[in-house]
Motif scaffolding. Structure first.
Motif, short mmCIF file in Angstrom:
data_model
loop_
_atom_site.label_atom_id
_atom_site.label_comp_id
_atom_site.label_asym_id
_atom_site.label_seq_id
_atom_site.Cartn_x
_atom_site.Cartn_y
_atom_site.Cartn_z
N LEU A 102 29.74 37.44 40.87
CA LEU A 102 29.36 37.27 42.18
C LEU A 102 27.90 37.06 42.34
O LEU A 102 27.00 37.83 42.09
N LYS A 103 27.70 35.85 42.95
CA LYS A 103 26.32 35.37 43.18
C LYS A 103 25.96 35.84 44.88
O LYS A 103 24.96 36.08 45.19
N ALA A 157 40.19 39.53 34.11
CA ALA A 157 38.71 38.90 34.84
C ALA A 157 37.99 40.19 34.76
O ALA A 157 37.94 41.32 35.22
N LEU A 158 36.73 39.61 34.19
CA LEU A 158 35.43 40.75 34.28
C LEU A 158 34.62 40.23 35.60
O LEU A 158 34.46 39.36 35.82
N VAL A 159 34.52 41.18 36.51
CA VAL A 159 33.99 41.15 37.77
C VAL A 159 32.59 41.64 37.51
O VAL A 159 32.27 42.98 37.28
N SER A 160 31.36 40.78 37.96
CA SER A 160 30.26 41.16 37.72
C SER A 160 29.05 40.71 38.27
O SER A 160 29.39 39.56 38.78
N LYS A 196 44.50 42.03 35.50
CA LYS A 196 43.54 43.28 35.42
C LYS A 196 42.10 42.84 35.71
O LYS A 196 41.71 41.92 35.32
N PHE A 197 41.50 43.53 36.63
CA PHE A 197 40.16 43.28 36.91
C PHE A 197 39.47 44.30 36.24
O PHE A 197 39.34 45.51 36.46
N ILE A 198 38.36 44.16 35.18
CA ILE A 198 37.39 45.02 34.82
C ILE A 198 35.91 44.80 35.57
O ILE A 198 35.49 43.90 35.53
#
Ligand SMILES: Cc1ncc(C[n+]2csc(CCOP(=O)(O)OP(=O)(O)O)c2C)c(N)n1
Ligand code: SF4
Ligand SMILES: [Mg+2]
Lengths: 276, 377
Positions: free
Chosen positions: B306-307, B276-279, B326-328
């Motif tokens: 994330l809003k 997952a790309l977290v941004s 994995k979280f990037i």
């Protein structure tokens, strides 16, 4: 604390459930509060529309004792808070009551700009020559040579003449009294409350606990005697000629009373252009 | 409904006008100034007041005063000004004053990169003022979201009586795109709960469901408002640990306990994602093109955008970490949201793809990181 059968004529203005107040014996703040409430009594101001805003300090606690909408904000920021309040609700009569340090050191920038804009509010500064709340440090009005906890060898900084600052910044009403001048102080506060625009009243008041004690005025009474000996009434004098020096005369009186359009009036004009 | 072509700053200002904002106080600072300029243009047209203050301390204090004067109020700034606002953001949290603060992030620290992008005020937004408190922070990725989220920010501020921060970034603020402006009747607005009992029965800081009813100046309630620790009457109780305990718990819990209601997350291709790309903000847009290419090449990668940044969606990450390997974390700072993700899913599962500011991530960099993580490097 309620005393059976006893009623103070100013009870209606006070948050009786918050009395006794926190101030020291001999402190000038009680006299100022008393003068303010008596002045209020003599105006037509509807208490519902009165809002008191204070910063932080012994003087800043005044807001909490008056039974109207009252705001005890952050150190130095009473005036911008009051500006927002007044502009959001022009019906309000907004009064700022705070200390010399609060209004002229940390908050000095806001004071000069609110006066310049002629925001419709009354600012009452209790000048006790020091920072009472934090234990008696140097403030922007501490006279030269005075002893404070941060000027143990005597003050080497030149103090502000608050009425001169107010006048130079554009205030439409400027007066100075000491806590000794109870009646005249009340009259000036009343005039300031009735004045449209940025009005300013400086009240020099005793702080025996942290200032007087270190400067040969250990009690409130000593300070009152000092005011009696040194004050000279000079109405209409150029405020710049009313500097305060230790041991020198304390020039008091009404110095400025002029007319000028207020910020609120200008905003209303602007809005009317779009809402005919 | 109508379509406009706005940059993020103007879209946010228009959002404020449509949310019923009637007071703006601010001090010019790049890259947020267009918000002040647009508010100066628009507020008189809708019967509101614009004032350019002498600094950001004053701006923040003024919007609190205006809110107690009974109107919706807002300010906008960028890093240096945001720093100056911190003390009075704390006053806003302590006195439960609804208001909206836009922080258009630029490169920092200090004067940093005034005209270029940054996302490094994430932690400051949450922790910048002293003491324990909670605020809400939202992060838009497009001018449309600048408009929509500004309206939501006002709604949340009114609902929870808390300062709400819009953590915009320079790229989103200065990018121009189509913005759909709904008809007035289609915009849902929330107003603060007014005092519902007579003054004799009213307790300004008594809250049955976390949020007390608010009586503003001139409404006849003689309210005392203070930044000191205060009881339900609003009176200072600055030496009572019991009053402090009750007050601070409520100030925090009113946000923490409502996290799921405040939460707003966009999940893209997360159904089968192992990575997952977290941004958030502009960085999430770079993630999108990287993800598309990676998907085409067979990588099971998705995006968590994330809003809502604060309150941090703790439970959400706890749950999703059961299926994601994995979280990037892709952000224009040296690891801020990364700390939050790590806190929830464990350090071993988190990889940071940082950028110090001044530039946005290129999709190829993100693609490269996806490949690297997939290959276990
Ligand atoms: C930002 C900030 N700095 C410092 C203080 C500490 N402080 C509280 S009151 C005060 C000075 C008050 O002096 P003055 O305004 O003259 O009021 P007085 O107590 O003399 O009436 C200071 C420095 C504070 N509360 N906030
Ligand atoms: S410290 Fe000074 S100003 Fe403060 S209450 Fe005591 S006498 Fe008054
Ligand atoms: Mg003082």
């Amino acid at each position: 604390m309620e005393i059976e059968g006893e009623h103070h004529p100013l009870d209606e203005y006070l948050r009786a459930d918050r009395i006794p107040h926190i101030w020291c014996p001999g402190c000038g703040l009680g006299t100022v509060l008393n003068g303010f409430l008596h002045a209020l009594e003599e105006t037509d101001i509807d208490l519902k529309n009165l809002a008191i805003v204070s910063g932080i300090g012994c003087t800043g606690r005044i807001a909490g004792y008056i039974n109207v909408d009252s705001y005890h904000t952050t150190h130095g920021r009473a005036i911008p808070f009051a500006t927002g309040l007044k502009l959001a609700n022009p019906k309000l009569k907004v009064v700022v009551i705070s200390g010399d340090g609060d209004l002229f050191a940390i908050g000095g920038n806001h004071f000069i700009h609110a006066a310049r804009r002629n925001i419709d509010m009354t600012v009452i500064c209790v000048n006790n020559y020091n920072y009472g709340m934090t234990g008696g440090q140097l403030g922007p009005t501490t006279p030269l040579e005075s002893k404070t906890t941060t000027t143990p060898y005597g003050n080497i900084e030149h103090p502000f003449n608050l009425c001169h600052v107010a006048h130079a910044s554009g205030a439409v009403y400027v007066a100075r009294w000491t806590a000794l001048h109870a009646r005249r102080m009340k009259d000036s506060i009343k005039e300031a409350l009735n004045k449209k625009g940025f009005s300013f009243v400086e009240i020099i008041a005793s702080c025996p606990t942290t200032y007087g004690r270190r400067n040969k005025m250990p009690t409130g009474l000593d300070t009152m005697k000092y005011y009696k000996e040194k004050s000279v009434i000079k109405h209409g004098i150029e405020p710049e000629k009313a500097d305060i020096e230790i041991g020198g005369e304390i020039i008091v009186g009404k110095f400025v009373d002029i007319e000028k359009p207020t910020f609120n009036e200008e905003v209303e004009k602007l809005i009317r252009r779009f809402h005919k | 409904m109508r379509i406009e072509f706005y940059n993020g700053n103007v879209a946010s200002a228009e959002g404020a006008i449509h949310a019923g904002c009637k007071f703006f106080a601010g001090y010019p600072i790049t890259p947020s100034t267009e918000i002040a300029e647009h508010m100066a243009l628009r507020l008189p047209q809708v019967g509101g007041v614009f004032i350019q203050m002498e600094d950001e301390l004053a701006s923040m204090a003024a919007i609190l005063g205006a809110s107690w004067g009974g109107v919706k109020s807002m300010t906008a700034t960028s890093g240096p000004g945001f720093s100056l606002m911190m003390e009075n953001i704390g006053l806003g949290a302590m006195t439960e004053t609804p208001c909206v603060i836009v922080n258009v992030q630029r490169g920092g620290p200090s004067t940093g990169m005034p005209t270029l992008v940054g996302q490094a005020d994430v932690m400051q937004a949450r922790w910048g003022s002293h003491g324990d408190y909670e605020i809400i922070a939202l992060s838009p990725s497009s001018p449309q979201e600048c408009f929509d989220m500004t309206i939501r920010a006002f709604n949340l501020a009114e609902e929870y009586r808390v300062p709400v921060i819009i953590l915009m970034d320079e790229s989103v603020a200065h990018m121009s795109e189509k913005v759909m402006i709904p008809d007035e009747k289609d915009i849902k607005l929330v107003e603060r709960k007014k005092a519902s009992v007579p003054p004799s029965e009213y307790l300004p800081y008594k809250a049955d469901d976390f949020v007390p009813e608010m009586a503003c100046a001139g409404e006849g309630y003689n309210v005392h408002v203070t930044g000191l620790t205060h009881d339900e009457k609003g009176y200072p109780q600055a030496t009572s640990p019991e009053v402090q305990e009750k007050l601070v718990r409520r100030l925090c819990d009113k946000i923490r306990e409502n996290e799921e209601k405040i939460r707003d997350i966009e999940e893209i291709e997360m159904e089968d994602a192992k990575i997952a790309l977290v941004s958030f903000g502009i960085s999430a847009r770079s993630c999108k093109s990287a993800m598309k290419k990676a998907r085409k090449d067979g990588y099971k990668v998705g995006i968590i955008r994330l809003k809502t940044i604060w309150p941090f969606p703790e439970k959400y990450f706890e749950e999703i970490s059961e299926k994601v390997k994995k979280f990037i974390v892709v952000e224009i700072n040296y690891g801020q949201i990364k700390l939050e993700v790590e806190r929830m899913v464990g350090r071993k599962k988190v990889v940071l793809l940082p950028k110090m500011g001044g530039d946005i991530h290129k999709p190829e960099e993100i693609y490269g990181k996806i490949k690297e993580v997939h290959n276990g490097n």
